[in-house]
Motif scaffolding. Structure first.
Motif, PDB file in Angstrom:
ATOM      1  N   THR A  52      -4.420   3.295   1.281  1.00  0.00           N
ATOM      2  CA  THR A  52      -3.929   4.627   0.896  1.00  0.00           C
ATOM      3  C   THR A  52      -3.981   4.771  -0.621  1.00  0.00           C
ATOM      4  O   THR A  52      -4.219   5.862  -1.129  1.00  0.00           O
ATOM      5  CB  THR A  52      -2.501   4.857   1.444  1.00  0.00           C
ATOM      6  OG1 THR A  52      -2.569   4.813   2.868  1.00  0.00           O
ATOM      7  CG2 THR A  52      -1.947   6.201   1.024  1.00  0.00           C
TER       8      THR A  52
ATOM      9  N   ASP B 229       0.733   6.423   3.509  1.00  0.00           N
ATOM     10  CA  ASP B 229       0.375   5.313   4.404  1.00  0.00           C
ATOM     11  C   ASP B 229       1.128   5.376   5.740  1.00  0.00           C
ATOM     12  O   ASP B 229       1.352   4.349   6.360  1.00  0.00           O
ATOM     13  CB  ASP B 229       0.655   3.968   3.690  1.00  0.00           C
ATOM     14  CG  ASP B 229      -0.123   2.799   4.299  1.00  0.00           C
ATOM     15  OD1 ASP B 229      -1.322   2.958   4.565  1.00  0.00           O
ATOM     16  OD2 ASP B 229       0.485   1.735   4.512  1.00  0.00           O
TER      17      ASP B 229
ATOM     18  N   HIS C 203      -4.746   6.602   5.284  1.00  0.00           N
ATOM     19  CA  HIS C 203      -6.086   6.133   5.653  1.00  0.00           C
ATOM     20  C   HIS C 203      -6.109   5.547   7.069  1.00  0.00           C
ATOM     21  O   HIS C 203      -7.089   4.916   7.445  1.00  0.00           O
ATOM     22  CB  HIS C 203      -6.580   5.088   4.633  1.00  0.00           C
ATOM     23  CG  HIS C 203      -5.836   3.786   4.683  1.00  0.00           C
ATOM     24  ND1 HIS C 203      -6.483   2.577   4.774  1.00  0.00           N
ATOM     25  CD2 HIS C 203      -4.512   3.495   4.673  1.00  0.00           C
ATOM     26  CE1 HIS C 203      -5.581   1.604   4.792  1.00  0.00           C
ATOM     27  NE2 HIS C 203      -4.388   2.130   4.728  1.00  0.00           N
ATOM     28  N   HIS C 204      -5.029   5.725   7.838  1.00  0.00           N
ATOM     29  CA  HIS C 204      -5.007   5.159   9.196  1.00  0.00           C
ATOM     30  C   HIS C 204      -5.906   5.969  10.126  1.00  0.00           C
ATOM     31  O   HIS C 204      -5.845   7.194  10.159  1.00  0.00           O
ATOM     32  CB  HIS C 204      -3.584   5.142   9.760  1.00  0.00           C
ATOM     33  CG  HIS C 204      -2.718   4.085   9.152  1.00  0.00           C
ATOM     34  ND1 HIS C 204      -1.980   4.301   8.011  1.00  0.00           N
ATOM     35  CD2 HIS C 204      -2.509   2.805   9.510  1.00  0.00           C
ATOM     36  CE1 HIS C 204      -1.332   3.184   7.707  1.00  0.00           C
ATOM     37  NE2 HIS C 204      -1.640   2.255   8.593  1.00  0.00           N
TER      38      HIS C 204
ATOM     39  N   HIS D 106      -5.272   0.484  12.378  1.00  0.00           N
ATOM     40  CA  HIS D 106      -6.682   0.440  12.000  1.00  0.00           C
ATOM     41  C   HIS D 106      -7.457  -0.382  13.035  1.00  0.00           C
ATOM     42  O   HIS D 106      -6.882  -0.948  13.955  1.00  0.00           O
ATOM     43  CB  HIS D 106      -6.843  -0.240  10.648  1.00  0.00           C
ATOM     44  CG  HIS D 106      -5.980   0.324   9.576  1.00  0.00           C
ATOM     45  ND1 HIS D 106      -6.323   1.428   8.837  1.00  0.00           N
ATOM     46  CD2 HIS D 106      -4.769  -0.074   9.105  1.00  0.00           C
ATOM     47  CE1 HIS D 106      -5.372   1.685   7.959  1.00  0.00           C
ATOM     48  NE2 HIS D 106      -4.416   0.788   8.104  1.00  0.00           N
TER      49      HIS D 106
ATOM     50  N   ARG E 182      -6.165  -3.972  12.286  1.00  0.00           N
ATOM     51  CA  ARG E 182      -4.748  -4.274  12.461  1.00  0.00           C
ATOM     52  C   ARG E 182      -3.992  -3.038  12.923  1.00  0.00           C
ATOM     53  O   ARG E 182      -4.250  -1.920  12.473  1.00  0.00           O
ATOM     54  CB  ARG E 182      -4.139  -4.824  11.172  1.00  0.00           C
ATOM     55  CG  ARG E 182      -4.338  -3.990   9.957  1.00  0.00           C
ATOM     56  CD  ARG E 182      -3.608  -4.630   8.783  1.00  0.00           C
ATOM     57  NE  ARG E 182      -3.296  -3.633   7.801  1.00  0.00           N
ATOM     58  CZ  ARG E 182      -4.153  -3.224   6.875  1.00  0.00           C
ATOM     59  NH1 ARG E 182      -5.356  -3.727   6.827  1.00  0.00           N
ATOM     60  NH2 ARG E 182      -3.808  -2.304   6.014  1.00  0.00           N
TER      61      ARG E 182
ATOM     62  N   ASP F 191      -4.235  -4.377   0.982  1.00  0.00           N
ATOM     63  CA  ASP F 191      -4.913  -3.889   2.189  1.00  0.00           C
ATOM     64  C   ASP F 191      -6.316  -4.471   2.339  1.00  0.00           C
ATOM     65  O   ASP F 191      -6.878  -4.466   3.429  1.00  0.00           O
ATOM     66  CB  ASP F 191      -4.958  -2.357   2.205  1.00  0.00           C
ATOM     67  CG  ASP F 191      -3.722  -1.786   2.901  1.00  0.00           C
ATOM     68  OD1 ASP F 191      -2.684  -2.474   2.893  1.00  0.00           O
ATOM     69  OD2 ASP F 191      -3.794  -0.676   3.455  1.00  0.00           O
TER      70      ASP F 191
ATOM     71  N   ASP G 193       0.821  -1.208   0.000  1.00  0.00           N
ATOM     72  CA  ASP G 193       0.000   0.000   0.000  1.00  0.00           C
ATOM     73  C   ASP G 193       0.857   1.261   0.000  1.00  0.00           C
ATOM     74  O   ASP G 193       0.649   2.168  -0.813  1.00  0.00           O
ATOM     75  CB  ASP G 193      -0.944  -0.030   1.208  1.00  0.00           C
ATOM     76  CG  ASP G 193      -2.029   1.014   1.113  1.00  0.00           C
ATOM     77  OD1 ASP G 193      -2.386   1.406  -0.028  1.00  0.00           O
ATOM     78  OD2 ASP G 193      -2.532   1.439   2.170  1.00  0.00           O
TER      79      ASP G 193
HETATM   80 MN   LIG Z   1      -2.475   0.901   4.180  1.00  0.00          MN
END
Ligand SMILES: [Mn+2]
Length: 310
Positions: free
Chosen positions: A119, A79, A99-100, A281, A284, A149, A23
């Motif tokens: 991402t 990312d 995108h976290h 996330h 994870r 992802d 990613d």
């Molecule tokens: Mn990612």
């Protein structure tokens, strides 16, 4: 605006996080392809000394350097939930694509969508919003991050957007078979041997809800397997009927340890890792532990997970 910062820069540094995955690297490689059109000086940077060879199918893999340039005008990170993921410190103006859920919005511009599955999805949306044409190399790079992802489109988070993006990227020339082959079908003998050992030694805790793996240096040395290969084994543990979370401690050769937590979404992995300066996330998350806190942190995390399950 992010594009005007890019336009005014002569030398742009693209940052892939340490221990990169498809990613982060795919996002950066797609952006690198796009920026090549502008005749600017570009650096594709990743602080890790060695790169996961399973990512060598990505365009521009050979251009990645672990030498941070002495001069530059702006940076773009991909990312990275925090700038600690860079492995360097720099005060250059920064655009943060991520995108976290745990992203701390450390950039001058933060293009962060916590609802995006990857991402590369965020970067794809940025390209579309700015009418940037996506060529075959960009499509392949973005698709690789989407595939990885989304766990090869098996994650519960996959939705209509994920598949619409996949469809569009395939239309722009992404090669599905190539990505699946490199990211999913290939396993080294070393990782298969380690898989046997780790599943035999795995501890099942909290009434079968938590799988715990304690990976010591000897495991890695004896098998020859890598840390990314360990994480695939951790993810596999969630396939067991009763397991809702998997925790893995990987001892680091230079002291300390890496912690990785995977969940089925019923508990928030990033929340559990937060007290240990970690992030990630819902499904994870990870954290780095110092030598002296290794065991206490594991005990504490198991206790936190236990409370979540009650
Ligand atoms: Mn990612």
């Amino acid at each position: 605006m992010p594009l005007s910062l890019i336009d005014s820069a002569r030398h742009i540094i693209l940052i892939i996080h340490k221990d990169p995955d498809a990613d982060s690297m795919g996002s950066a490689c797609a952006f690198y392809s796009y920026l090549l059109r502008s005749q600017k000086k570009l650096t594709l940077f990743c602080a890790s000394e060695t790169l996961n060879p399973d990512l060598a199918f990505l365009p521009w893999f050979d251009k990645i350097t672990n030498r941070f340039p002495e001069e530059g005008d702006c940076m773009i990170s991909f990312d990275c939930g925090s700038n600690e993921r860079f492995g360097i410190e720099s005060s250059l103006p920064l655009i943060n694509f991520d995108h976290h859920k745990s992203n701390v919005l450390y950039g001058l511009y933060n293009i962060v969508d916590v609802n995006a599955i990857s991402t590369t999805q965020v970067v794809y949306d940025f390209f579309v919003a700015n009418s940037i044409k996506i060529n075959g190399k960009m499509a392949l790079s973005l698709y690789a991050g989407l595939l990885d992802d989304s766990k090869c489109f098996s994650a519960f988070r996959c939705d209509v957007t994920t598949f619409a993006t996949a469809q569009a990227l395939l239309g722009f020339g992404a090669d599905h078979a190539l990505c699946v082959e490199w990211l999913y079908n290939r396993r080294s003998l070393a990782s298969m041997r380690l898989r046997g050992t780790l599943f035999r030694e795995m501890k099942i805790l909290l009434d079968g809800q938590l799988a715990f793996f304690d990976v010591q240096l000897s495991h890695l040395e004896d098998s020859g397997a890598t840390i990314p290969e360990c994480k695939l084994i951790l993810e596999e543990a969630l396939r067991m009927y009763t397991v809702k979370a998997g925790l893995m401690k990987i001892d680091h050769p230079y002291g300390g340890a890496k912690l990785s937590l995977r969940t089925d979404g019923s508990i928030d992995a990033s929340k559990i890792m937060a007290p240990f300066n970690g992030g990630g996330h819902i499904n994870r998350a990870g954290a780095q532990l110092k030598n002296d806190e290794r065991q206490s942190a594991v005990d504490e995390i198991i206790l936190m997970i236990k409370k979540e399950f009650v």
